[in-house]
Design an enzyme around this catalytic site. Structure first.
Site, PDB file in Angstrom:
ATOM      1  N   GLY A 262      -9.204 -11.265  13.927  1.00 36.48           N
ATOM      2  CA  GLY A 262     -10.146 -11.333  12.809  1.00 36.48           C
ATOM      3  C   GLY A 262      -9.695 -12.429  11.846  1.00 36.48           C
ATOM      4  O   GLY A 262     -10.307 -13.485  11.709  1.00 36.48           O
ATOM      5  N   ARG A 263      -8.556 -12.156  11.213  1.00 35.43           N
ATOM      6  CA  ARG A 263      -8.002 -13.071  10.212  1.00 35.43           C
ATOM      7  C   ARG A 263      -7.949 -14.520  10.696  1.00 35.43           C
ATOM      8  O   ARG A 263      -8.319 -15.442   9.978  1.00 35.43           O
ATOM      9  CB  ARG A 263      -6.573 -12.602   9.879  1.00 35.43           C
ATOM     10  CG  ARG A 263      -5.821 -13.461   8.893  1.00 35.43           C
ATOM     11  CD  ARG A 263      -4.351 -12.992   8.794  1.00 35.43           C
ATOM     12  NE  ARG A 263      -4.267 -11.545   8.791  1.00 35.43           N
ATOM     13  CZ  ARG A 263      -4.442 -10.786   7.709  1.00 35.43           C
ATOM     14  NH1 ARG A 263      -4.641 -11.357   6.550  1.00 35.43           N
ATOM     15  NH2 ARG A 263      -4.379  -9.482   7.798  1.00 35.43           N
TER      16      ARG A 263
ATOM     17  N   CYS B  48      -7.905  -4.175 -16.045  1.00 32.18           N
ATOM     18  CA  CYS B  48      -6.860  -3.497 -16.784  1.00 32.18           C
ATOM     19  C   CYS B  48      -5.973  -2.682 -15.844  1.00 32.18           C
ATOM     20  O   CYS B  48      -6.033  -1.457 -15.802  1.00 32.18           O
ATOM     21  CB  CYS B  48      -7.494  -2.597 -17.849  1.00 32.18           C
ATOM     22  SG  CYS B  48      -6.307  -2.093 -19.084  1.00 32.18           S
ATOM     23  N   GLU B  49      -5.177  -3.393 -15.045  1.00 26.81           N
ATOM     24  CA  GLU B  49      -4.228  -2.783 -14.103  1.00 26.81           C
ATOM     25  C   GLU B  49      -3.031  -3.723 -14.008  1.00 26.81           C
ATOM     26  O   GLU B  49      -3.215  -4.938 -13.897  1.00 26.81           O
ATOM     27  CB  GLU B  49      -4.832  -2.690 -12.692  1.00 26.81           C
ATOM     28  CG  GLU B  49      -5.974  -1.729 -12.513  1.00 26.81           C
ATOM     29  CD  GLU B  49      -5.548  -0.270 -12.441  1.00 26.81           C
ATOM     30  OE1 GLU B  49      -4.338  -0.012 -12.260  1.00 26.81           O
ATOM     31  OE2 GLU B  49      -6.416   0.581 -12.597  1.00 26.81           O
TER      32      GLU B  49
ATOM     33  N   TYR C 229     -10.607 -10.958   4.730  1.00 35.10           N
ATOM     34  CA  TYR C 229     -10.339  -9.800   3.880  1.00 35.10           C
ATOM     35  C   TYR C 229     -10.421 -10.182   2.394  1.00 35.10           C
ATOM     36  O   TYR C 229      -9.696  -9.636   1.569  1.00 35.10           O
ATOM     37  CB  TYR C 229      -8.978  -9.170   4.232  1.00 35.10           C
ATOM     38  CG  TYR C 229      -8.879  -8.832   5.703  1.00 35.10           C
ATOM     39  CD1 TYR C 229      -9.565  -7.742   6.222  1.00 35.10           C
ATOM     40  CD2 TYR C 229      -8.152  -9.626   6.580  1.00 35.10           C
ATOM     41  CE1 TYR C 229      -9.520  -7.432   7.573  1.00 35.10           C
ATOM     42  CE2 TYR C 229      -8.095  -9.336   7.942  1.00 35.10           C
ATOM     43  CZ  TYR C 229      -8.772  -8.243   8.427  1.00 35.10           C
ATOM     44  OH  TYR C 229      -8.727  -7.948   9.769  1.00 35.10           O
TER      45      TYR C 229
HETATM   46  C1  LIG Z   1      -8.436  -5.194  11.936  1.00 36.93           C
HETATM   47  C2  LIG Z   1      -8.477  -5.123  13.412  1.00 36.93           C
HETATM   48  C3  LIG Z   1      -8.357  -6.299  14.167  1.00 36.93           C
HETATM   49  C4  LIG Z   1      -8.135  -7.656  13.561  1.00 36.93           C
HETATM   50  O1  LIG Z   1      -6.938  -7.798  12.903  1.00 36.93           O
HETATM   51  P1  LIG Z   1      -6.550  -9.232  12.346  1.00 36.93           P
HETATM   52  O2  LIG Z   1      -5.205  -9.064  11.765  1.00 36.93           O
HETATM   53  O3  LIG Z   1      -7.560  -9.607  11.326  1.00 36.93           O
HETATM   54  O4  LIG Z   1      -6.566 -10.177  13.491  1.00 36.93           O
HETATM   55  C5  LIG Z   1      -8.466  -6.174  15.541  1.00 36.93           C
HETATM   56  N1  LIG Z   1      -8.666  -4.977  16.138  1.00 36.93           N
HETATM   57  C6  LIG Z   1      -8.769  -3.832  15.439  1.00 36.93           C
HETATM   58  C7  LIG Z   1      -8.994  -2.568  16.147  1.00 36.93           C
HETATM   59  C8  LIG Z   1      -8.680  -3.868  14.060  1.00 36.93           C
HETATM   60  O5  LIG Z   1      -8.779  -2.731  13.373  1.00 36.93           O
END
Ligand SMILES: *Cc1c(COP(=O)(O)O)cnc(C)c1O
Length: 415
Positions: A270-271, A337-338, A366
């Site tokens: 994802g990231r 305010c944290e 994210y």
């Molecule tokens: C969040 C997640 C990912 C992706 O993680 P990244 O660190 O963003 O690559 C892949 N698979 C599952 C099941 C996740 O929950």
């Protein structure tokens, strides 16, 4: 430059003038997402893993323009909720390119996903608990099922993202083969899955190797699997001096650790796809000199970008208005305010003045997804870039957007 672009895009690589003009036009705080960089990241992943099945973990950035870009780049969608499944289908991913991974799924999610599966029977559902299979069966599901194993190994940049060993996720790996036999007659068992958490980096490959090795063993113990999914977690260098991840090294280590199996390797970053495709722009509200430092108050806070408050995450920060000013040690803080609403403490920054525009790097993953309306603070706008074009992808939220759901103490909300 090659289609895959450089291994990393740093904050300093962004066009400062262009970012300043975007903030002038669209206001701040503002997320800027470069779709061309998303494309490049997809391309590099496909080059490094040419024979693997690759899905994008939608939760990193679920914006429509990003999803369409990933879809066109030939990468599938890995969804963590019914809402993400819906958004992936709406963004044009066909059912056979959508996977849903159920983590302690609420009944409403299962109702929704099974009804979407009825229209898209090639969709794959991954479960991390045996009773989720019962709950799917009760709803008539007999389609493509994948079992999420808990391999007992975590990897990641912070304990809150090391999911691999946490009992919440997946079925203890030694119980998976028996469960696979039990469910075979009822569903189409197509794969096994594990995700160790986030932050596979150059130094962390031993944990990744061990996870993949265990998953290879698991895949060999179950007949007829279509794929073995080893998750995401591909790291990006948040610090300016961190080297980029070598995708080739990760790919080599993965293939070697997996060993021979008929099941196809699957990954789901994802990231890695979106982090360096995004920056967050924020203006300086106040500059306060205190004896030991300078406190720089900016108009983005933990409600805009939560990672520093939640994970102690580091984001590069630069002063786009005054890049050549003398650097001073600063605390860069948001308006919430944290105490945890601080992006950096002890950070050297070109001495800012009120009204200056700052940029926070690697904010594409994210970032907007974790934004909230805490402190009644509307969520920011997002602009996407594509070549020479820029356009508003999400308008800025308003206070009306926040209050529209509520009624006064005496008003009645029909249900
Ligand atoms: C969040 C997640 C990912 C992706 O993680 P990244 O660190 O963003 O690559 C892949 N698979 C599952 C099941 C996740 O929950």
């Amino acid at each position: 430059m090659s289609e895959g672009g450089p291994a990393v895009r740093r904050l300093a690589d962004w066009d400062r003038e262009h970012l300043r003009s975007l903030a002038d036009e669209f206001g701040s705080p503002l997320y800027v997402t470069d779709l061309q960089r998303v494309r490049e990241n997809c391309h590099r992943l496909r080059e490094a893993f040419p024979d693997a099945h690759i899905s994008y973990a939608v939760k990193a950035h679920a914006g429509r323009a990003v999803l369409e870009t990933v879809r066109d780049a030939g990468i599938d969608a890995e969804c963590a909720s019914a809402g993400e499944v819906e958004r992936a289908l709406e963004a044009g991913f066909p059912g056979d390119r959508v996977r849903y991974t159920a983590v302690n799924p609420p009944a409403a999610d299962l109702d929704h996903v099974v009804s979407r599966w009825e229209e898209n029977p090639e969709m794959t559902i991954t479960v991390g608990a045996a009773d989720t299979i019962d709950r799917l069966r009760e709803r008539g599901f007999d389609g493509r099922l994948c079992l999420r194993a808990n391999p007992g190994i975590g990897a990641g940049h912070h304990e809150k993202v090391r999911t691999g060993a946490h009992a919440k996720f997946g079925i203890p790996i030694d119980r998976v083969p028996d469960l696979a036999e039990d469910v075979r007659d009822d569903v189409a068992l197509v794969g096994v899955h594990a995700h160790a958490g986030s932050g596979i980096s150059g130094d962390d490959l031993s944990a990744h190797r061990e996870l993949v090795r265990r998953m290879g063993d698991l895949a060999r113990s179950i007949d007829g699997l279509e794929f073995v999914d080893v998750g995401g977690g591909f790291g990006v260098p948040y610090r300016e001096d961190e080297p980029p991840l070598s995708l080739d090294a990760v790919a080599d280590a993965t293939r070697e650790a997996l060993g021979d199996t008929d099941a196809r390797l699957a990954i789901e970053p994802g990231r890695y796809v979106v982090a360096d495709a995004g920056v967050l722009l924020s203006r300086v509200n106040t500059v306060k000199d205190v004896p030991e430092t300078t406190v720089v108050g900016i108009d983005a806070g933990m409600t805009t970008l939560l990672r520093p408050a939640m994970y102690d995450a580091y984001h590069a920060i630069s002063n786009l208005s005054r890049p050549d000013a003398e650097a001073v040690s600063t605390i860069i803080a948001g308006p919430v305010c944290e105490t945890s609403d601080v992006f950096a403490d002890g950070r050297l920054l070109a001495r800012p003045e009120r009204g200056d525009l700052l940029a926070l790097g690697n904010a594409g993953a994210y970032g907007y997804e974790m934004a909230s309306t805490y402190n009644s603070r509307p969520r920011p706008a997002e602009v996407v870039l594509d070549g020479d074009e820029s356009r508003l992808a999400r308008r800025r939220e308003t206070l009306d957007d926040i209050t529209t759901l509520e009624r006064t103490a005496s008003e009645h909300i029909p249900n």
